[in-house]
Design a protein around this motif. Structure first.
Motif, PDB file in Angstrom:
ATOM      1  N   GLU A  86      52.287  -4.884 -14.846  1.00 32.45           N
ATOM      2  CA  GLU A  86      51.053  -6.433 -15.638  1.00 32.45           C
ATOM      3  C   GLU A  86      51.184  -7.707 -14.909  1.00 32.45           C
ATOM      4  O   GLU A  86      50.726  -8.153 -15.185  1.00 32.45           O
ATOM      5  CB  GLU A  86      51.167  -5.810 -17.614  1.00 32.45           C
ATOM      6  N   ILE A  87      52.712  -8.350 -14.264  1.00 31.21           N
ATOM      7  CA  ILE A  87      52.339  -9.360 -13.845  1.00 31.21           C
ATOM      8  C   ILE A  87      51.327  -9.664 -12.867  1.00 31.21           C
ATOM      9  O   ILE A  87      51.821  -9.032 -11.562  1.00 31.21           O
ATOM     10  CB  ILE A  87      53.657 -10.215 -13.402  1.00 31.21           C
ATOM     11  N   LYS A  88      50.286 -10.417 -12.784  1.00 30.28           N
ATOM     12  CA  LYS A  88      48.882 -11.074 -12.055  1.00 30.28           C
ATOM     13  C   LYS A  88      49.763 -11.907 -11.099  1.00 30.28           C
ATOM     14  O   LYS A  88      50.690 -12.202 -11.896  1.00 30.28           O
ATOM     15  CB  LYS A  88      48.093 -11.409 -12.696  1.00 30.28           C
ATOM     16  N   LYS A  89      49.221 -12.007  -9.624  1.00 29.44           N
ATOM     17  CA  LYS A  89      49.307 -13.212  -8.881  1.00 29.44           C
ATOM     18  C   LYS A  89      48.589 -14.599  -9.667  1.00 29.44           C
ATOM     19  O   LYS A  89      47.692 -15.133 -10.538  1.00 29.44           O
ATOM     20  CB  LYS A  89      48.951 -13.029  -7.689  1.00 29.44           C
ATOM     21  N   ILE A  90      49.549 -14.939  -9.307  1.00 29.60           N
ATOM     22  CA  ILE A  90      49.227 -16.971  -9.853  1.00 29.60           C
ATOM     23  C   ILE A  90      48.006 -17.013  -8.998  1.00 29.60           C
ATOM     24  O   ILE A  90      48.345 -17.750  -7.941  1.00 29.60           O
ATOM     25  CB  ILE A  90      50.153 -17.564  -9.530  1.00 29.60           C
ATOM     26  N   LYS A  91      46.927 -17.798  -9.423  1.00 28.94           N
ATOM     27  CA  LYS A  91      45.238 -18.016  -8.897  1.00 28.94           C
ATOM     28  C   LYS A  91      45.713 -19.114  -8.004  1.00 28.94           C
ATOM     29  O   LYS A  91      45.886 -19.946  -9.098  1.00 28.94           O
ATOM     30  CB  LYS A  91      44.433 -17.560  -9.266  1.00 28.94           C
ATOM     31  N   VAL A  92      44.339 -19.489  -7.403  1.00 27.81           N
ATOM     32  CA  VAL A  92      44.682 -20.725  -6.950  1.00 27.81           C
ATOM     33  C   VAL A  92      44.286 -22.005  -8.120  1.00 27.81           C
ATOM     34  O   VAL A  92      43.224 -21.537  -8.588  1.00 27.81           O
ATOM     35  CB  VAL A  92      43.671 -20.805  -5.760  1.00 27.81           C
ATOM     36  N   GLY A  93      44.191 -23.073  -7.764  1.00 28.21           N
ATOM     37  CA  GLY A  93      44.034 -24.541  -8.929  1.00 28.21           C
ATOM     38  C   GLY A  93      44.796 -24.146 -10.462  1.00 28.21           C
ATOM     39  O   GLY A  93      44.362 -24.511 -11.496  1.00 28.21           O
ATOM     40  N   HIS A  94      46.048 -23.602 -10.103  1.00 23.27           N
ATOM     41  CA  HIS A  94      47.234 -23.390 -11.604  1.00 23.27           C
ATOM     42  C   HIS A  94      47.171 -25.301 -11.731  1.00 23.27           C
ATOM     43  O   HIS A  94      47.690 -25.924 -11.201  1.00 23.27           O
ATOM     44  CB  HIS A  94      47.961 -22.231 -11.695  1.00 23.27           C
ATOM     45  N   SER A  95      47.190 -24.912 -12.850  1.00 19.67           N
ATOM     46  CA  SER A  95      47.466 -27.191 -14.325  1.00 19.67           C
ATOM     47  C   SER A  95      48.686 -27.308 -13.735  1.00 19.67           C
ATOM     48  O   SER A  95      48.738 -28.457 -13.748  1.00 19.67           O
ATOM     49  CB  SER A  95      46.905 -26.385 -15.108  1.00 19.67           C
ATOM     50  N   VAL A  96      50.066 -26.025 -13.542  1.00 18.60           N
ATOM     51  CA  VAL A  96      51.179 -26.661 -13.710  1.00 18.60           C
ATOM     52  C   VAL A  96      51.678 -26.284 -12.530  1.00 18.60           C
ATOM     53  O   VAL A  96      52.276 -27.308 -11.289  1.00 18.60           O
ATOM     54  CB  VAL A  96      51.969 -25.851 -14.711  1.00 18.60           C
ATOM     55  N   ILE A  97      51.358 -25.070 -11.380  1.00 16.68           N
ATOM     56  CA  ILE A  97      52.343 -24.766 -10.422  1.00 16.68           C
ATOM     57  C   ILE A  97      51.745 -25.180  -8.762  1.00 16.68           C
ATOM     58  O   ILE A  97      50.325 -25.133  -9.310  1.00 16.68           O
ATOM     59  CB  ILE A  97      51.969 -22.964 -10.246  1.00 16.68           C
ATOM     60  N   ARG A  98      52.151 -25.650  -7.797  1.00 14.58           N
ATOM     61  CA  ARG A  98      51.109 -27.039  -7.187  1.00 14.58           C
ATOM     62  C   ARG A  98      51.130 -25.714  -5.869  1.00 14.58           C
ATOM     63  O   ARG A  98      52.117 -24.658  -5.438  1.00 14.58           O
ATOM     64  CB  ARG A  98      52.441 -27.716  -6.495  1.00 14.58           C
ATOM     65  N   ASP A  99      50.529 -26.029  -5.212  1.00 14.28           N
ATOM     66  CA  ASP A  99      49.615 -24.800  -4.354  1.00 14.28           C
ATOM     67  C   ASP A  99      50.501 -25.969  -2.614  1.00 14.28           C
ATOM     68  O   ASP A  99      50.478 -26.840  -2.768  1.00 14.28           O
ATOM     69  CB  ASP A  99      48.170 -25.218  -3.313  1.00 14.28           C
ATOM     70  N   ASN A 100      50.769 -25.453  -1.743  1.00 14.43           N
ATOM     71  CA  ASN A 100      51.633 -26.032  -0.757  1.00 14.43           C
ATOM     72  C   ASN A 100      50.601 -26.597   0.881  1.00 14.43           C
ATOM     73  O   ASN A 100      49.911 -25.908   1.532  1.00 14.43           O
ATOM     74  CB  ASN A 100      52.938 -25.170   0.533  1.00 14.43           C
ATOM     75  N   LEU A 101      49.744 -27.211   0.183  1.00 14.25           N
ATOM     76  CA  LEU A 101      48.619 -28.132   0.873  1.00 14.25           C
ATOM     77  C   LEU A 101      48.803 -28.385   2.476  1.00 14.25           C
ATOM     78  O   LEU A 101      50.157 -29.048   2.880  1.00 14.25           O
ATOM     79  CB  LEU A 101      48.237 -29.063   0.501  1.00 14.25           C
ATOM     80  N   LYS A 102      47.880 -28.323   3.158  1.00 16.92           N
ATOM     81  CA  LYS A 102      48.190 -27.865   4.853  1.00 16.92           C
ATOM     82  C   LYS A 102      47.891 -29.512   5.636  1.00 16.92           C
ATOM     83  O   LYS A 102      46.955 -30.123   4.507  1.00 16.92           O
ATOM     84  CB  LYS A 102      47.033 -26.835   5.391  1.00 16.92           C
ATOM     85  N   ARG A 103      48.685 -29.992   5.741  1.00 17.82           N
ATOM     86  CA  ARG A 103      48.855 -31.116   6.454  1.00 17.82           C
ATOM     87  C   ARG A 103      47.240 -31.022   7.025  1.00 17.82           C
ATOM     88  O   ARG A 103      46.660 -30.135   7.722  1.00 17.82           O
ATOM     89  CB  ARG A 103      49.342 -31.184   7.761  1.00 17.82           C
ATOM     90  N   ALA A 104      46.477 -32.181   7.700  1.00 12.81           N
ATOM     91  CA  ALA A 104      45.468 -32.969   7.692  1.00 12.81           C
ATOM     92  C   ALA A 104      45.887 -32.199  10.265  1.00 12.81           C
ATOM     93  O   ALA A 104      47.476 -32.421   9.514  1.00 12.81           O
ATOM     94  CB  ALA A 104      45.149 -33.873   7.565  1.00 12.81           C
ATOM     95  N   LYS A 105      44.123 -32.036  10.291  1.00 14.07           N
ATOM     96  CA  LYS A 105      44.770 -31.463  12.299  1.00 14.07           C
ATOM     97  C   LYS A 105      45.643 -32.645  12.502  1.00 14.07           C
ATOM     98  O   LYS A 105      45.470 -34.145  12.475  1.00 14.07           O
ATOM     99  CB  LYS A 105      43.286 -31.167  12.472  1.00 14.07           C
ATOM    100  N   VAL A 106      46.108 -32.344  13.330  1.00  9.27           N
ATOM    101  CA  VAL A 106      47.197 -32.968  14.775  1.00  9.27           C
ATOM    102  C   VAL A 106      46.482 -33.161  15.494  1.00  9.27           C
ATOM    103  O   VAL A 106      45.668 -32.723  16.235  1.00  9.27           O
ATOM    104  CB  VAL A 106      48.485 -32.331  14.819  1.00  9.27           C
TER     105      VAL A 106
END
Length: 302
Positions: free
Chosen positions: A54-74
């Motif tokens: 019943e534990i669902k996947k954490i979706k994008v945009g969570h208020s507490v949990i961070r996303d590993n943002l991609k770096r700008a293009k090299v």
């Protein structure tokens, strides 16, 4: 609780880095597998395993949990500055990855036996050619027909990068890029820049230990590749980027300059059917795409 867990990558730093959304989801997935394994061996109550689902996947945009943002293009400027800041062997590996869109592991394991040079204008690199006709690729044998393949076109500009390393290879099974050769090149460069006369101070070989605790190996590891680029970014004053950031920049360039279909062919993603593989038509198209990409790069840099 995993959400509150903090870690650090250095021993002397404060553990203040939280897990990312993707790492948390991956951890939950592994825990689910562990509970399923326990149920199959009657070590876990099936009701507990069902509740865990019943534990669902954490979706994008969570208020507490961070996303590993991609770096700008090299950018090309950043790439060139880092290449100049690392040793010549590592710089050559970076160029090969950038221009062929290889995966990092495919760069470090290049051997003479893996190249098919029937067409001088564009060689073919088949990673793990000793494992089978289609090379050693994660998708080989899958699909709805003859199976997937991994042939990487090597255009003339990349051939120029590889030839000096091919000349140093002792056998067909030797990897072209070796840490031992890189260390030797660094020592030779230091000797060329030596200011102390040879009759004074240490001479080459006189201050070397017979039994070193750490010896340069015969093949690079992916982590070593990444760490070298990380140090090069720091020396060059460039925002740090990973090997896959570099590969992503190449894919973006290919997509913009010669089209998304050619990008799919060069990158080696198994998204398209390869029913005509025995006729080698996909290989011909990949070679043409690689030469188009090389031409597009030369036009922009000239």
């Amino acid at each position: 609780m995993l959400v509150d867990y903090r870690y650090t990558r250095r021993r002397d730093a404060v553990a203040d880095k939280p897990l990312t959304r993707s790492s948390l989801n991956a951890t939950f997935q592994e825990l689910r597998k562990m509970f399923v394994w326990g149920v199959g061996r009657r070590m876990v109550d099936p009701a507990t395993e069902m509740a865990f689902r019943e534990i669902k996947k954490i979706k994008v945009g969570h208020s507490v949990i961070r996303d590993n943002l991609k770096r700008a293009k090299v950018t090309d400027d950043e790439f060139n500055r880092v290449v100049a800041a690392v040793n010549p062997t590592m710089g050559a590996m970076m160029k090969v990855l950038r221009y062929t869109v290889c995966r990092p592991a495919e760069v470090i394991c290049m051997r003479l036996m893996d190249f098919r040079m029937d067409v001088p204008e564009c060689w073919l690199y088949v990673p793990g050619s000793d494992k089978g006709e289609f090379g050693d690729h994660k998708a080989v044998g899958s699909g709805d027909g003859e199976g997937k393949f991994r042939f990487i076109p090597i255009t003339q500009s990349v051939q120029k990068i590889l030839r000096p390393f091919m000349g140093k290879a002792i056998s067909d099974q030797d990897c072209l890029f070796k840490p031992s050769d890189a260390v030797q090149a660094i020592l030779e460069e230091k000797f060329d820049n030596r200011k102390t006369p040879l009759f004074a101070g240490n001479r080459p070989g006189t201050n070397r230990k017979e039994h070193l605790m750490i010896k340069p190996g015969a093949v690079y590891k992916v982590n070593s590749f990444y760490e070298a680029i990380k140090r090069g970014c720091k020396r060059a004053g460039v925002e740090g980027f990973s090997l896959y950031d570099l590969r992503r920049a190449s894919i973006t360039d290919i997509d913009a300059k010669i089209g998304d279909q050619n990008a799919t062919r060069l990158v080696g993603h198994a998204d398209r059917k390869t029913t005509d593989i025995y006729k080698m038509e996909p290989v011909k198209r990949m070679m043409e795409a690689a030469q188009q990409y090389e031409k597009a790069i030369s036009e922009n840099t000239s």
